[in-house]
Write a protein that holds these residues in place. Structure first.
Motif, PDB file in Angstrom:
ATOM      1  N   LEU B 161      67.939 -25.056 -44.880  1.00 26.35           N
ATOM      2  CA  LEU B 161      67.623 -24.286 -46.074  1.00 26.35           C
ATOM      3  C   LEU B 161      68.139 -22.851 -45.970  1.00 26.35           C
ATOM      4  O   LEU B 161      67.887 -22.165 -44.974  1.00 26.35           O
ATOM      5  CB  LEU B 161      66.107 -24.263 -46.293  1.00 26.35           C
ATOM      6  CG  LEU B 161      65.403 -25.624 -46.319  1.00 26.35           C
ATOM      7  CD1 LEU B 161      63.920 -25.443 -46.587  1.00 26.35           C
ATOM      8  CD2 LEU B 161      66.026 -26.561 -47.326  1.00 26.35           C
ATOM      9  N   ASP B 163      69.237 -19.214 -48.646  1.00 29.38           N
ATOM     10  CA  ASP B 163      68.979 -18.641 -49.970  1.00 29.38           C
ATOM     11  C   ASP B 163      70.024 -17.609 -50.396  1.00 29.38           C
ATOM     12  O   ASP B 163      69.762 -16.821 -51.308  1.00 29.38           O
ATOM     13  CB  ASP B 163      67.569 -18.036 -50.039  1.00 29.38           C
ATOM     14  CG  ASP B 163      67.380 -16.797 -49.184  1.00 29.38           C
ATOM     15  OD1 ASP B 163      68.311 -16.410 -48.458  1.00 29.38           O
ATOM     16  OD2 ASP B 163      66.296 -16.202 -49.251  1.00 29.38           O
ATOM     17  N   TYR B 258      69.449 -22.451 -52.103  1.00 26.35           N
ATOM     18  CA  TYR B 258      68.551 -21.892 -53.135  1.00 26.35           C
ATOM     19  C   TYR B 258      67.089 -21.960 -52.719  1.00 26.35           C
ATOM     20  O   TYR B 258      66.196 -22.050 -53.559  1.00 26.35           O
ATOM     21  CB  TYR B 258      68.761 -22.646 -54.463  1.00 26.35           C
ATOM     22  CG  TYR B 258      70.058 -22.265 -55.140  1.00 26.35           C
ATOM     23  CD1 TYR B 258      71.282 -22.679 -54.630  1.00 26.35           C
ATOM     24  CD2 TYR B 258      70.075 -21.454 -56.274  1.00 26.35           C
ATOM     25  CE1 TYR B 258      72.482 -22.313 -55.225  1.00 26.35           C
ATOM     26  CE2 TYR B 258      71.273 -21.087 -56.880  1.00 26.35           C
ATOM     27  CZ  TYR B 258      72.455 -21.526 -56.349  1.00 26.35           C
ATOM     28  OH  TYR B 258      73.642 -21.167 -56.934  1.00 26.35           O
ATOM     29  N   ALA B 259      66.835 -21.910 -51.432  1.00 28.77           N
ATOM     30  CA  ALA B 259      65.446 -21.962 -50.950  1.00 28.77           C
ATOM     31  C   ALA B 259      65.022 -20.553 -50.574  1.00 28.77           C
ATOM     32  O   ALA B 259      65.107 -20.136 -49.417  1.00 28.77           O
ATOM     33  CB  ALA B 259      65.330 -22.918 -49.767  1.00 28.77           C
ATOM     34  N   ARG B 260      64.549 -19.834 -51.560  1.00 31.78           N
ATOM     35  CA  ARG B 260      64.171 -18.438 -51.376  1.00 31.78           C
ATOM     36  C   ARG B 260      63.278 -18.265 -50.147  1.00 31.78           C
ATOM     37  O   ARG B 260      62.279 -18.975 -49.998  1.00 31.78           O
ATOM     38  CB  ARG B 260      63.444 -17.961 -52.630  1.00 31.78           C
ATOM     39  CG  ARG B 260      63.124 -16.506 -52.632  1.00 31.78           C
ATOM     40  CD  ARG B 260      64.329 -15.629 -52.446  1.00 31.78           C
ATOM     41  NE  ARG B 260      65.060 -15.349 -53.686  1.00 31.78           N
ATOM     42  CZ  ARG B 260      66.302 -14.845 -53.658  1.00 31.78           C
ATOM     43  NH1 ARG B 260      66.951 -14.609 -52.520  1.00 31.78           N
ATOM     44  NH2 ARG B 260      66.909 -14.592 -54.799  1.00 31.78           N
ATOM     45  N   GLY B 261      63.672 -17.340 -49.284  1.00 33.60           N
ATOM     46  CA  GLY B 261      62.850 -17.041 -48.111  1.00 33.60           C
ATOM     47  C   GLY B 261      63.360 -17.657 -46.821  1.00 33.60           C
ATOM     48  O   GLY B 261      62.846 -17.361 -45.746  1.00 33.60           O
ATOM     49  N   HIS B 262      64.370 -18.509 -46.935  1.00 32.99           N
ATOM     50  CA  HIS B 262      64.917 -19.145 -45.737  1.00 32.99           C
ATOM     51  C   HIS B 262      66.372 -18.737 -45.567  1.00 32.99           C
ATOM     52  O   HIS B 262      67.178 -18.911 -46.473  1.00 32.99           O
ATOM     53  CB  HIS B 262      64.800 -20.657 -45.831  1.00 32.99           C
ATOM     54  CG  HIS B 262      63.390 -21.127 -45.962  1.00 32.99           C
ATOM     55  ND1 HIS B 262      62.413 -20.802 -45.051  1.00 32.99           N
ATOM     56  CD2 HIS B 262      62.779 -21.883 -46.900  1.00 32.99           C
ATOM     57  CE1 HIS B 262      61.268 -21.350 -45.429  1.00 32.99           C
ATOM     58  NE2 HIS B 262      61.455 -22.003 -46.540  1.00 32.99           N
ATOM     59  N   LYS B 263      66.696 -18.248 -44.421  1.00 32.56           N
ATOM     60  CA  LYS B 263      68.041 -17.747 -44.190  1.00 32.56           C
ATOM     61  C   LYS B 263      68.953 -18.824 -43.618  1.00 32.56           C
ATOM     62  O   LYS B 263      70.078 -19.014 -44.078  1.00 32.56           O
ATOM     63  CB  LYS B 263      67.973 -16.561 -43.229  1.00 32.56           C
ATOM     64  CG  LYS B 263      67.130 -15.409 -43.763  1.00 32.56           C
ATOM     65  CD  LYS B 263      66.861 -14.381 -42.669  1.00 32.56           C
ATOM     66  CE  LYS B 263      65.916 -13.305 -43.188  1.00 32.56           C
ATOM     67  NZ  LYS B 263      65.564 -12.357 -42.111  1.00 32.56           N
ATOM     68  N   ALA B 264      68.490 -19.475 -42.603  1.00 42.79           N
ATOM     69  CA  ALA B 264      69.293 -20.527 -41.960  1.00 42.79           C
ATOM     70  C   ALA B 264      68.320 -21.468 -41.281  1.00 42.79           C
ATOM     71  O   ALA B 264      68.393 -21.726 -40.098  1.00 42.79           O
ATOM     72  CB  ALA B 264      70.270 -19.929 -40.952  1.00 42.79           C
TER      73      ALA B 264
END
Lengths: 380, 380, 380, 380
Positions: B161, B163, B258-264
């Motif tokens: 995930l 964002d 597009y999973a707000r709050g997750h970088k990698a």
């Protein structure tokens, strides 16, 4: 199942937790006794009546002496401010009533000694509401230690952090705020929060030999709600101490109401030669456990979700994965009290156990003044 | 220690991770070979020169064909966009060079097949940079599975995930953004992120038999940096699929930018009859492990801090408690490549392994169009 | 870019961390200087040669005095046991060399004063390797405090917990074990671990005014590897102290090598009127942050993954979500040192900063003997 | 306060959770109605009597038809296996009783439609026990979404993982095990666990348009406790599906009783353009919240301890920091039901809401057979 008539004194926060425990305990535990909510006693009659209706108390008293005199009361439950415990408990003991008393036991060790003397003379069943012993995770910690799994103990550390008194505008004293008034409370975080930490610590790790402490009052003056005046604050806002247990382990204890971000973060950790345990009130249904005897490459702290039927108390509740909360600790204490009553076994923590905690609090407060290590007096 | 002359193609993000690996590996591992940073190849000469100076490359090329022709180059490292892998790799193989190729191997399975055919014909040592296999925690997971500790596998679930593409103003294409351009990238999150999840999954849990998938492009048009025009977005912004492994286990896979709050946030979990494992790229130095064979009341997920000398790769680094990071996975891959070279042992994941991942990606993208379960083609 | 010739003394654990930093720093940072690994100095010539080969040192010395005399050395890096720092540093200062010195600065404050005197007289650039200041999360904590976000500080608490010396069979002294030998180390956990906690604390929260402490040596005798005999253990295995900072905040500090389950758990937390911060070396890439000014119902501790380009140092590394590790703190320190050198700006922590930490350590060890609160001497 | 006479059918696990809710609700909430535990109905008279005594039911019935006929019963609470819901509910509706029905509503959508038709015709107040809507953290999530804080929703993911049926020796059917018997349960994890996930998802994120699913029965045969024979297992042990919501967001759902290490791990996460939310039944008193509008360098997932008085339902319980548990969700539902009754407002989830969940379950189970995407029928 025998009836046990309860007379509760105090309809504040603790009055609610105790009432809930009395009401629920037989729904979940098979016990020889059933508490009956016979009477609630409080100075304000309207409040007492409202409380009685909400919780199903059969009658209301406004004078605790009258309550104690009543023949239909078997047990007096003291849920009033600290400065009233001694007088009520001694009177109840002399009247031959069983007693459940809120913590801390007393304003200081000296007063506590009198209470213990009277209650032991009266030989009435008694317990003090140090409820955190009966969080299932904490009870499991006790089991693990008693089974010898930790080996020699090196370290104990406990904290109880809150942040609700940071605002300068918070008054001291008055309804719901007596904990900030030194006359009602005796001390600040030491008696209110550290007393819990100390009770658990002694239970888990044995007696504390000596301490060195510091206290601080960050906000020096606050308006007193009862007098309406700005007055000097008499309580300790924060207290930390180092301790040496009699088993040779070292400890740090800390408590404050000025730790921004923590609401009721009571935590403890105990490090033994073979294993360590940690617990945290904000996630009270978990126990952290590390066992050095696990295979090397797979050693890690286990986060144990204490909701299985082989965990303490949990077979009485729901199914694995479904957590219980704060209020259940009081139910467990009532369950153990009633079971002990039936079995005619001693129940703990009793007044004498609570006195030992009081002695530690005294030594802590003394050390904060003298700046020296102070020995903890021995209970006789 | 023999020298191994490296020619790197591509000075972008992956060019840096690879260069760092070549430069550091011999400081920490005892190996039969030492990589020499012989040449960096990139289309922009100034950028290539700057990169060469920063990393200590001895020479610069701007045409990869010339680099491949050079007699002083032993190994070609491909760190360019996906659409160039096949041509470069095939040429390098024909020139008898060893090859390290960035993932995904190819634009699709068909192209990948050609690459495998050529490289196997040329018999040159080769590997694909699926670096997450060599996170020590992931390698330990593999060991535990190979040791049979999990028993029959029931479930596998993986997510990757991010964002970073939520803003509508982000262009597609151009420097650093070729991953958003379907012509360069082939696909969106499927080839970029799910390919990692699939590679790990096959390695840990065996072949995937069939899949059903959905994809979505949330922002339908974006300005293309190279053309300057607003163009239709050709990549998949998000992709999720269900899968059945050949060992009978069920799986869910999901990837998105597009999973707000997750970088990698690459995570996977695997549930076996006896034990389960979970891992998370955001805390890559930890492995979560649950073993049902632990004593009942003490069962819990262990958070294993993978920094001990008996953990994979870790004896080469620091001391227990001191964590390594992302870049070390590339160093481990180079170390294993060089050790394998010395021992004349096959090294994985090689081109053939990466082709299997490509086949799964193809089946996923196909299913997203047909709306049906699709079988994953078998590598011949 | 100017060359800066480094002469490293000591090829142990710290020799590796420093060498790695010198080798990597220019790959990731644009700097006015480039360190050149000119010479490694160690008493055992074979070991020194092996180390030189592994790390690319151009030459080897076995006598540090000779190294200091060499005209081609610009900077002396001291990575030897604590009891040797003073003599080497003073000689290097007199020879006009820049100096990087491992922590703790000295065996005690008195010795540290001499070092500071000489180095300030020589006006050579200098720094002490208190590397944890340069964990990006810790640097961010410093920024937040300097921006005034926390408001009045009430509490500071720090711990550094390890468990590697619990076994009775572990010898004291000898290769890799000099930290257990009081003659080489000066003290146990106080100088080794608490010194880190104190350095960070002073940096973040200002000077410490007074302390009360306890120490313990759990295993009283151990075999000494150098003498071959069982000897009394002279170091402190554990040390805890209470402190009052000059800004009025209260603190608890604790360190031990007997906390089963913790490898290198350096943690600190700081509670301010408006916000609180917590950090933990076992997950060094995260910062915990609580801000009371957040909307009431949405207040919570934020777990910030310190991998974004607007986090300290992080734009030099990878992309959001990809973590760095322990070794990077040393690289950051070298980067700051070289940048400071170019800008002719003072660099911290310098010898004088490190002396203040030494004074706190002295007061702690003294209080552990006297049982009283001890004032921390002021640096002149 | 008016009395509301409750007749409960079923004395199993759910009978306990409902009874506890009826008994406690007025102690904590000010409400226009007070439930009276009038009658418990169960087939085994002894068990029913024991239950009545434990919980204070005034009378016992063994035939639910008789219970429904009783004039002194206002509300029928259905806590029996799934295959009995329809018949009881329809009879109760026809008798003009209010109805609380355990979830899932029915064996399938067709049956559910009949129930909805009858209950809407009878216009009796009704609700279905999808209790997880009333975990305070989940209710807060709903508030945040309704306030528009998340912006456009991109992703929804939910899981409900258990591990209690892994053993081959567990029988299907019989007391406490009817959930494994397809005749009583209708389906396996789909109706038991996914139904919860679907109810929450529709509530939070709107209607689901279409799904593609897979199911698996890992243990094909089990001894049936009622027949004593080894029989084919008819339920789904595991079920996963992909979904598209009508708002354009993508979803993954998964449920299993074969996820070793998870007891009742119901989790969901929802990713919006501006903010994301995550929740987990194993720590039900916390909500994870990420807000992209937070200042860049301080963005992180907030772990919100849902125990403040401005959190949903929490002002009725204890003080900040003191958590509630699983059983409280039922109390909240009763409180909302009674408040709605007083205000003559519709209460949710009602039978119609529950029918929509049933339709999704049907589509999921159908897709698992057809291997295709299936549209979810619309409630008329």
């Amino acid at each position: 199942m025998k009836k046990l008539n309860v007379g509760l004194i105090g309809y504040g926060f603790m009055g609610r937790t105790h009432s809930n425990a009395f009401r629920k305990v037989n729904n979940f535990f098979d016990l020889p006794y059933q508490p009956v909510l016979k009477a609630i006693c409080g100075r304000d009659e309207n409040n007492a009546k409202a409380f009685a209706q909400k919780w199903g108390y059969e009658s209301v008293e406004t004078d605790w002496r009258k309550l104690i005199e009543r023949a239909d009361i078997d047990l007096i439950d003291i849920a009033t401010p600290n400065d009233t415990h001694a007088e009520i408990a001694i009177a109840a003991a002399r009247a031959g009533k069983m007693i459940l008393c809120e913590k801390p036991l007393s304003m200081d060790g000296k007063q506590g000694e009198k209470m213990v003397k009277e209650i032991e003379k009266a030989r009435v069943p008694n317990m003090v509401w140090y409820n955190y012993r009966r969080v299932p995770a904490v009870t499991l910690a006790k089991q693990l230690i008693d089974e010898g799994r930790l080996g020699r103990i090196f370290h104990y550390r406990a904290k109880f952090l809150q942040d609700w008194t940071i605002s300068k505008d918070l008054p001291q004293g008055g309804a719901g705020l007596w904990r900030l008034d030194v006359k009602s409370a005796g001390s600040g975080v030491t008696g209110d929060l550290l007393a819990h930490c100390i009770d658990t610590a002694i239970w888990l790790n044995g007696s504390i030999g000596s301490v060195t402490a510091m206290t601080e009052t960050f906000i020096k003056e606050r308006k007193h709600n009862l007098t309406g005046k700005v007055e000097k604050v008499g309580i300790d806002d924060a207290c930390a101490f180092l301790a040496r247990f009699e088993n040779g382990s070292l400890a740090t204890f800390e408590s404050t109401r000025y730790a921004r971000g923590h609401k009721a973060l009571y935590t403890f950790e105990i490090n033994g030669e073979n294993a360590s345990i940690a617990w945290d009130l904000h996630d009270l249904h978990r126990l952290q456990y590390f066992d050095h005897r696990d295979e090397g490459k797979l050693r890690g702290w286990r986060s144990i979700h204490i909701t299985d039927s082989d965990h303490p108390y949990m077979k009485h509740w729901w199914v694995p994965g479904l957590q219980i909360g704060y209020e259940h600790t009081f139910i467990h204490q009532v369950a153990d009290f009633l079971a002990g009553l039936g079995a005619k076994k001693p129940m703990h923590p009793d007044f004498r156990d609570a006195l030992e905690t009081q002695y530690v609090c005294d030594a802590v407060l003394k050390s904060a003044k003298t700046g020296k290590w102070e020995k903890v007096p021995k209970s006789k």
